[in-house]
Design a protein around this motif. Structure first.
Motif, mmCIF file in Angstrom:
data_model
loop_
_atom_site.group_PDB
_atom_site.id
_atom_site.type_symbol
_atom_site.label_atom_id
_atom_site.label_comp_id
_atom_site.label_asym_id
_atom_site.label_seq_id
_atom_site.Cartn_x
_atom_site.Cartn_y
_atom_site.Cartn_z
ATOM 1 N N ALA A 19 0.834 -1.204 0.000
ATOM 2 C CA ALA A 19 0.000 0.000 0.000
ATOM 3 C C ALA A 19 0.869 1.254 0.000
ATOM 4 N N SER A 20 1.924 1.249 0.775
ATOM 5 C CA SER A 20 2.825 2.391 0.822
ATOM 6 C C SER A 20 3.515 2.594 -0.527
ATOM 7 N N ALA A 21 3.969 1.512 -1.132
ATOM 8 C CA ALA A 21 4.634 1.610 -2.434
ATOM 9 C C ALA A 21 3.669 2.125 -3.495
ATOM 10 N N LEU A 22 2.425 1.664 -3.452
ATOM 11 C CA LEU A 22 1.427 2.127 -4.414
ATOM 12 C C LEU A 22 1.130 3.612 -4.234
ATOM 13 N N ARG A 23 1.036 4.056 -2.973
ATOM 14 C CA ARG A 23 0.808 5.491 -2.718
ATOM 15 C C ARG A 23 1.974 6.325 -3.242
ATOM 16 N N GLU A 24 3.195 5.871 -2.979
ATOM 17 C CA GLU A 24 4.375 6.602 -3.451
ATOM 18 C C GLU A 24 4.414 6.642 -4.974
ATOM 19 N N ASN A 25 4.087 5.529 -5.609
ATOM 20 C CA ASN A 25 4.071 5.454 -7.063
ATOM 21 C C ASN A 25 3.025 6.413 -7.632
ATOM 22 N N LEU A 26 1.847 6.420 -7.037
ATOM 23 C CA LEU A 26 0.794 7.319 -7.489
ATOM 24 C C LEU A 26 1.219 8.771 -7.327
ATOM 25 N N PHE A 27 1.805 9.107 -6.194
ATOM 26 C CA PHE A 27 2.284 10.463 -5.943
ATOM 27 C C PHE A 27 3.326 10.859 -6.989
ATOM 28 N N ARG A 28 4.261 9.952 -7.269
ATOM 29 C CA ARG A 28 5.313 10.226 -8.244
ATOM 30 C C ARG A 28 4.730 10.414 -9.642
ATOM 31 N N ARG A 29 3.772 9.562 -10.032
ATOM 32 C CA ARG A 29 3.152 9.677 -11.347
ATOM 33 C C ARG A 29 2.368 10.979 -11.486
ATOM 34 N N LYS A 30 1.681 11.385 -10.426
ATOM 35 C CA LYS A 30 0.940 12.652 -10.470
ATOM 36 C C LYS A 30 1.910 13.829 -10.591
ATOM 37 N N ALA A 31 3.007 13.770 -9.862
ATOM 38 C CA ALA A 31 4.006 14.838 -9.935
ATOM 39 C C ALA A 31 4.604 14.910 -11.338
ATOM 40 N N GLN A 32 4.870 13.759 -11.941
ATOM 41 C CA GLN A 32 5.409 13.743 -13.300
ATOM 42 C C GLN A 32 4.392 14.316 -14.286
ATOM 43 N N ALA A 33 3.125 13.972 -14.112
ATOM 44 C CA ALA A 33 2.082 14.486 -14.999
ATOM 45 C C ALA A 33 1.958 15.998 -14.851
ATOM 46 N N ARG A 34 2.033 16.487 -13.601
ATOM 47 C CA ARG A 34 1.981 17.936 -13.387
ATOM 48 C C ARG A 34 3.169 18.620 -14.051
ATOM 49 N N ALA A 35 4.349 18.022 -13.923
ATOM 50 C CA ALA A 35 5.548 18.602 -14.526
ATOM 51 C C ALA A 35 5.437 18.620 -16.046
ATOM 52 N N ARG A 36 4.918 17.521 -16.620
ATOM 53 C CA ARG A 36 4.742 17.481 -18.071
ATOM 54 C C ARG A 36 3.739 18.525 -18.525
ATOM 55 N N ALA A 37 2.635 18.654 -17.801
ATOM 56 C CA ALA A 37 1.613 19.637 -18.155
ATOM 57 C C ALA A 37 2.188 21.045 -18.042
ATOM 58 N N HIS A 38 2.966 21.275 -17.007
ATOM 59 C CA HIS A 38 3.563 22.594 -16.817
ATOM 60 C C HIS A 38 4.537 22.918 -17.949
ATOM 61 N N SER A 39 5.378 21.958 -18.315
ATOM 62 C CA SER A 39 6.346 22.215 -19.383
ATOM 63 C C SER A 39 5.645 22.342 -20.727
ATOM 64 N N ALA A 40 4.568 21.594 -20.947
ATOM 65 C CA ALA A 40 3.816 21.720 -22.195
ATOM 66 C C ALA A 40 3.153 23.090 -22.267
ATOM 67 N N ASN A 41 2.601 23.554 -21.140
ATOM 68 C CA ASN A 41 1.990 24.880 -21.118
ATOM 69 C C ASN A 41 3.031 25.954 -21.354
ATOM 70 N N ALA A 42 4.190 25.805 -20.760
ATOM 71 C CA ALA A 42 5.261 26.783 -20.935
ATOM 72 C C ALA A 42 5.725 26.794 -22.388
ATOM 73 N N ALA A 43 5.876 25.631 -22.986
ATOM 74 C CA ALA A 43 6.296 25.548 -24.382
ATOM 75 C C ALA A 43 5.220 26.134 -25.287
ATOM 76 N N ASP A 44 3.966 25.871 -24.975
ATOM 77 C CA ASP A 44 2.862 26.403 -25.757
ATOM 78 C C ASP A 44 2.841 27.916 -25.667
#
Length: 66
Positions: A19-44
């Motif tokens: 459960a802890s590993a899954l929570r950490e993985n989810l947190f990491r994936r959400k952070a990566q998605a936010r970073a990608r969205a932020h960089s895509a918005n900045a590039a746009d």
């Protein structure tokens, strides 16, 4: 502690670790998605600014010629 109790404890610990590993993985994936969205918005935004700058410079050049 009996073997049965120990195996339950081990299983509970494994479930907690999973459960802890899954929570950490989810947190990491959400952070990566936010970073990608932020960089895509900045590039746009950057590409829109570049297009806008190109239009402004071409408008200025045509005004100078005419």
């Amino acid at each position: 502690m009996s073997d049965h109790e120990r195996s339950k404890s081990t299983a509970a610990n494994a479930d907690e670790r999973l459960a802890s590993a899954l929570r950490e993985n989810l947190f990491r994936r959400k952070a990566q998605a936010r970073a990608r969205a932020h960089s895509a918005n900045a590039a746009d935004m950057l590409s829109h600014n570049t297009v806008s700058d190109d239009r402004q410079s071409s408008d200025t050049e045509s005004d100078m010629k005419g």
